[in-house]
Enzyme design. Sequence first.
Site, short mmCIF file in Angstrom:
data_model
loop_
_atom_site.label_atom_id
_atom_site.label_comp_id
_atom_site.label_asym_id
_atom_site.label_seq_id
_atom_site.Cartn_x
_atom_site.Cartn_y
_atom_site.Cartn_z
N ARG A 90 0.83 -1.21 0.00
CA ARG A 90 0.00 0.00 0.00
C ARG A 90 0.87 1.26 0.00
NH1 ARG A 90 -2.55 -3.00 -2.06
NH2 ARG A 90 -4.49 -3.91 -1.41
N GLU A 93 1.98 1.57 -3.47
CA GLU A 93 0.84 2.06 -4.23
C GLU A 93 0.66 3.57 -4.03
OE1 GLU A 93 -3.57 0.36 -4.99
OE2 GLU A 93 -3.07 0.74 -2.88
N SER A 116 14.75 15.02 2.08
CA SER A 116 15.74 14.08 2.60
C SER A 116 15.10 12.92 3.34
CB SER A 116 16.70 14.82 3.55
OG SER A 116 17.61 13.91 4.13
#
Length: 149
Positions: A90, A93, A116
């Site tokens: 996820r 995704e 960063s």
Amino acid sequence: MNRADVTDLILSAKRLKGLTWKQIHEKVSVSTSPIVVTAALLGQMRLEPGEAAKAAELFELPKEAEILLTEIPYRGSLPQVPPTDPLIYRFYELVQVYGTTWKELIQEEFGDGIMSAIDFDMTMERQPDQKGDRVKLAMSGKFLSYKRY
């Protein structure tokens, strides 16, 4: 012994002792965030020598494992890309769907550069919700401008 062996020893001891990551954090470090301590014990960050000593005592690790906990790890290795674990996928995704949006909005606000992952902080909290509890992640990374030479 290598770093993966140490992680396996830690996960086994955690399981056998019935410890939570929160309990482990409280015993290993008061100054380092729970996320960094957990990441270190999973092989993605390093501990300070005093923290490594406390972890070694808690998990009954050999001296070599304690030393490995203080060494700079090889970071960012996933067993498979894309990841197959549903929770980790996820996040993958999210980057696939929102990555270009995050890039555009960050660079519109800050200019040409990156956020960063080294000078970085993250918090996680549970938010109660009538429709089911929610996970709240907050990430803060230093903005680093690209330089022209």
